[in-house]
Design an enzyme around this catalytic site. Structure first.
Site, mmCIF file in Angstrom:
data_model
loop_
_atom_site.group_PDB
_atom_site.id
_atom_site.type_symbol
_atom_site.label_atom_id
_atom_site.label_comp_id
_atom_site.label_asym_id
_atom_site.label_seq_id
_atom_site.Cartn_x
_atom_site.Cartn_y
_atom_site.Cartn_z
ATOM 1 N NE ARG A 104 39.552 38.346 47.543
ATOM 2 C CZ ARG A 104 40.576 38.162 48.378
ATOM 3 N NH1 ARG A 104 41.264 37.035 48.348
ATOM 4 N NH2 ARG A 104 40.893 39.090 49.249
ATOM 5 C CB SER B 171 38.397 44.434 47.794
ATOM 6 O OG SER B 171 39.389 44.541 48.783
ATOM 7 C CD GLU C 152 36.659 40.465 46.444
ATOM 8 O OE1 GLU C 152 37.858 40.780 46.471
ATOM 9 O OE2 GLU C 152 35.955 40.364 47.459
HETATM 10 P P1 FAD Z 1 27.040 36.343 49.664
HETATM 11 O O1 FAD Z 1 27.391 37.757 49.468
HETATM 12 O O2 FAD Z 1 25.708 36.045 50.235
HETATM 13 O O3 FAD Z 1 27.196 35.582 48.271
HETATM 14 C C1 FAD Z 1 28.343 35.771 47.482
HETATM 15 C C2 FAD Z 1 28.230 34.879 46.236
HETATM 16 O O4 FAD Z 1 28.280 33.510 46.609
HETATM 17 C C3 FAD Z 1 26.897 35.034 45.489
HETATM 18 O O5 FAD Z 1 27.158 34.831 44.116
HETATM 19 C C4 FAD Z 1 26.041 33.907 46.029
HETATM 20 O O6 FAD Z 1 25.029 33.493 45.115
HETATM 21 C C5 FAD Z 1 27.083 32.808 46.229
HETATM 22 N N1 FAD Z 1 26.762 31.887 47.325
HETATM 23 C C6 FAD Z 1 26.669 32.214 48.648
HETATM 24 N N2 FAD Z 1 26.425 31.103 49.373
HETATM 25 C C7 FAD Z 1 26.363 30.070 48.507
HETATM 26 C C8 FAD Z 1 26.133 28.667 48.644
HETATM 27 N N3 FAD Z 1 25.908 28.097 49.824
HETATM 28 N N4 FAD Z 1 26.113 27.920 47.515
HETATM 29 C C9 FAD Z 1 26.322 28.470 46.293
HETATM 30 N N5 FAD Z 1 26.540 29.780 46.099
HETATM 31 C C10 FAD Z 1 26.567 30.575 47.196
HETATM 32 N N6 FAD Z 1 36.580 38.484 51.022
HETATM 33 C C11 FAD Z 1 37.805 37.944 51.047
HETATM 34 O O7 FAD Z 1 38.075 36.985 50.316
HETATM 35 N N7 FAD Z 1 38.787 38.443 51.859
HETATM 36 C C12 FAD Z 1 38.579 39.479 52.681
HETATM 37 O O8 FAD Z 1 39.483 39.892 53.401
HETATM 38 C C13 FAD Z 1 37.279 40.073 52.696
HETATM 39 N N8 FAD Z 1 37.014 41.134 53.486
HETATM 40 C C14 FAD Z 1 35.786 41.699 53.491
HETATM 41 C C15 FAD Z 1 35.542 42.776 54.342
HETATM 42 C C16 FAD Z 1 34.289 43.375 54.385
HETATM 43 C C17 FAD Z 1 34.056 44.550 55.320
HETATM 44 C C18 FAD Z 1 33.240 42.869 53.571
HETATM 45 C C19 FAD Z 1 31.866 43.484 53.646
HETATM 46 C C20 FAD Z 1 33.471 41.798 52.699
HETATM 47 C C21 FAD Z 1 34.751 41.202 52.658
HETATM 48 N N9 FAD Z 1 35.045 40.118 51.807
HETATM 49 C C22 FAD Z 1 36.286 39.540 51.828
HETATM 50 C C23 FAD Z 1 34.015 39.588 50.890
HETATM 51 C C24 FAD Z 1 33.027 38.585 51.543
HETATM 52 O O9 FAD Z 1 33.123 38.633 52.935
HETATM 53 C C25 FAD Z 1 33.300 37.162 51.070
HETATM 54 O O10 FAD Z 1 33.185 37.076 49.667
HETATM 55 C C26 FAD Z 1 32.340 36.151 51.708
HETATM 56 O O11 FAD Z 1 32.739 34.832 51.420
HETATM 57 C C27 FAD Z 1 30.896 36.355 51.249
HETATM 58 O O12 FAD Z 1 30.066 35.544 52.049
HETATM 59 P P2 FAD Z 1 28.494 35.767 52.056
HETATM 60 O O13 FAD Z 1 27.888 34.629 52.805
HETATM 61 O O14 FAD Z 1 28.168 37.109 52.529
HETATM 62 O O15 FAD Z 1 28.171 35.616 50.506
HETATM 63 N N1 EPU Z 2 46.870 51.329 49.302
HETATM 64 C C1 EPU Z 2 46.863 52.538 48.663
HETATM 65 N N2 EPU Z 2 45.730 53.295 48.740
HETATM 66 C C2 EPU Z 2 44.626 52.909 49.427
HETATM 67 C C3 EPU Z 2 44.644 51.672 50.093
HETATM 68 C C4 EPU Z 2 45.784 50.882 50.006
HETATM 69 O O1 EPU Z 2 47.835 52.923 48.018
HETATM 70 O O2 EPU Z 2 43.635 53.644 49.424
HETATM 71 C C5 EPU Z 2 48.064 50.481 49.237
HETATM 72 C C6 EPU Z 2 48.570 50.180 50.650
HETATM 73 O O3 EPU Z 2 49.505 51.144 51.025
HETATM 74 C C7 EPU Z 2 49.165 48.819 50.533
HETATM 75 C C8 EPU Z 2 48.438 48.192 49.356
HETATM 76 O O4 EPU Z 2 47.709 49.222 48.684
HETATM 77 O O5 EPU Z 2 50.523 48.891 50.195
HETATM 78 C C9 EPU Z 2 47.523 47.059 49.756
HETATM 79 O O6 EPU Z 2 46.490 47.531 50.615
HETATM 80 P P1 EPU Z 2 45.816 46.594 51.711
HETATM 81 O O7 EPU Z 2 46.864 45.949 52.559
HETATM 82 O O8 EPU Z 2 44.753 47.390 52.359
HETATM 83 O O9 EPU Z 2 45.212 45.398 50.889
HETATM 84 P P2 EPU Z 2 44.332 45.308 49.556
HETATM 85 O O10 EPU Z 2 45.206 44.828 48.450
HETATM 86 O O11 EPU Z 2 43.551 46.552 49.315
HETATM 87 C C10 EPU Z 2 43.659 42.811 49.854
HETATM 88 C C11 EPU Z 2 42.362 42.068 49.691
HETATM 89 C C12 EPU Z 2 41.535 42.169 50.969
HETATM 90 C C13 EPU Z 2 42.325 41.515 52.092
HETATM 91 C C14 EPU Z 2 43.675 42.239 52.255
HETATM 92 C C15 EPU Z 2 44.589 41.514 53.227
HETATM 93 C C16 EPU Z 2 41.764 42.030 47.350
HETATM 94 C C17 EPU Z 2 40.922 42.600 46.265
HETATM 95 N N3 EPU Z 2 41.623 42.581 48.558
HETATM 96 O O12 EPU Z 2 43.305 44.175 50.022
HETATM 97 O O13 EPU Z 2 40.322 41.453 50.782
HETATM 98 O O14 EPU Z 2 41.610 41.552 53.299
HETATM 99 O O15 EPU Z 2 44.365 42.283 50.981
HETATM 100 O O16 EPU Z 2 45.015 40.310 52.660
HETATM 101 O O17 EPU Z 2 42.515 41.090 47.120
HETATM 102 C C18 EPU Z 2 38.090 41.621 49.993
HETATM 103 O O18 EPU Z 2 38.379 40.731 49.181
HETATM 104 O O19 EPU Z 2 36.926 42.124 50.074
HETATM 105 C C19 EPU Z 2 39.117 42.123 50.905
HETATM 106 C C20 EPU Z 2 38.907 43.093 51.784
#
Ligand code: FAD
Ligand code: EPU
Length: 346
Positions: free
Chosen positions: A164, A239, A337
């Protein structure tokens, strides 16, 4: 390109937090971007790039120019028998790109299906899920440097990708505007299925057979839909905190008190262990709690949600209380994050 004054950002962030930008524009081509930059200099405004708004928390109104990145395009730069190089506009939707690649037979990003947001934001925090990170397939990117007005190419090593993390997270906000991202994808399937939850889901669906990339994507989508709230129904940013990386000694102390702590390896950091922030918060009793309209998701303790009308300040206050509780109970400092945007640039 039109530049709007006093623009409502509520529909532009997946937390659905009310906030207004002093100025706002949508850039679809390079000329728009240069115009936006010139306007910000002329008006002496700070600049914030916004993609899908799925990783930002606005605490108050933004006193500058919000540049909504919408530059489109997918271009095949090179292809041989084994791989393809794709240059993608920063404004393309990430999940749509994943689905497009699957249809074309370009593999490597299927584990990153359903991550919200734009392609241009993907390198910022090196998006990752289910055993794959952007860095795995990243070739290079182009970015406009706001100060000089010059375009630069960043190769993989220049980006300092980590969990991240990247070099782009540490500069001044708005300093570098990513305009294209180039990915190197494989023409042969390269299934990555060792992430435990994914492995179990694939085994349940397909037994011992090697899953196709489409099957991997389908399994990832199903897991995500079962675990994470849809921002369209319950506004959130995924997250809220990063999973903390702790050393062996801290882990031993924790293990003495708790059985079965979920752990993840940390590549290139021997002796370090990543544990889920969700687990720590769950143990501390945060799952499903509410402070007014700001809440913690009832299934996932690391996901903050807006139950309707929560302000950025209320969500931040909840996040701070959660951090304080984890620090007090476990001695571990949780790091957000989500990018917190406050006053003159955040
Ligand atoms: P924004 O929210 O619009 O911007 C994020 C940051 O990037 C800001 O600081 C912005 O200024 C900067 N930025 C955006 N575009 C540019 C650009 N073109 N040039 C320079 N700076 C820029 N993230 C994960 O890594 N893994 C996950 O599994 C994951 N799951 C998610 C699930 C949900 C339901 C949600 C809501 C979010 C999740 N995220 C996850 C976080 C998010 O999706 C990512 O961080 C994604 O890359 C953000 O994209 P965005 O276009 O919405 O960025
Ligand atoms: N868990 C708990 N309590 C909860 C939720 C989860 O104890 O309320 C435990 C689960 O049992 C599991 C562990 O925590 O053993 C991990 O949970 P999960 O698989 O849901 O993944 P996470 O660590 O919460 C991370 C990323 C996600 C990504 C998933 C899959 C971060 C901060 N988050 O979640 O990314 O999609 O793994 O790789 O690294 C994001 O960055 O926004 C995001 C959603």
């Amino acid at each position: 390109m039109e530049i709007f004054a006093d623009f409502d950002l509520t529909p532009c962030n997946t937390f659905a937090v009310a906030s207004r930008a002093r100025a706002f524009c949508t850039v679809r081509e390079q000329a728009d971007l240069l115009q936006a930059l010139a306007y910000a200099v002329e008006q002496d405004l700070p600049l914030l790039v916004l993609g899908g708004g799925s990783n930002v928390l606005f605490i108050d109104d933004y006193p500058g120019l919000v540049v909504h990145m919408a530059m489109p395009g997918i271009e095949r730069l090179e292809q041989d028998d084994n791989r393809v190089l794709l240059q993608v506009g920063a404004g393309e939707n990430w999940h749509n790109l994943v689905m497009w690649c699957l249809r074309k037979g370009f593999y490597g990003i299927e584990n990153l299906a359903l991550i919200p947001g734009t392609v241009g934001a993907a390198p910022i925090q090196n998006i990752g899920a289910y055993g794959v990170e952007l860095a795995t397939v990243f070739a290079c990117l182009t970015a406009l440097e706001a100060n000089s007005g010059e375009f630069w190419t960043f190769q993989r090593d220049d980006c300092q990708f980590g969990y991240r993390d990247s070099v782009f997270k540490h500069g001044r906000p708005g300093e570098l505007i990513i305009t294209t991202v180039t990915l190197q994808l494989s023409l042969a399937p390269v299934p990555v299925t060792d992430y435990r939850t994914l492995h179990e889901e694939l085994e349940r669906r397909h037994g011992d057979s090697v899953p196709s990339p489409q099957q991997v994507a389908d399994a990832v989508i199903a897991i995500r839909q079962s675990k994470l709230p849809d921002p369209a129904r319950l506004p959130n940013c995924g997250s809220f905190f990063k999973n903390p990386v702790i050393d062996q000694a801290t882990f031993q102390t924790l293990s003495a008190r708790y059985d079965r702590i979920p752990v993840f390896p940390v590549p290139d950091q021997p002796g370090q262990i990543k544990i889920p922030a969700a687990w720590l918060l769950d143990q501390a009793g945060w799952k499903g709690r509410r402070q007014g309209a700001a809440g913690v998701h009832r299934e996932q303790a690391v996901v903050l949600v807006n139950h309707g009308g929560a302000s950025g300040a209320e969500l931040l206050a909840l996040a701070r209380d959660m951090q304080a509780a984890v620090l007090d109970r476990f001695g571990i400092a949780l790091e957000p994050e989500v990018r917190i945007v406050q006053g003159s640039g955040g």
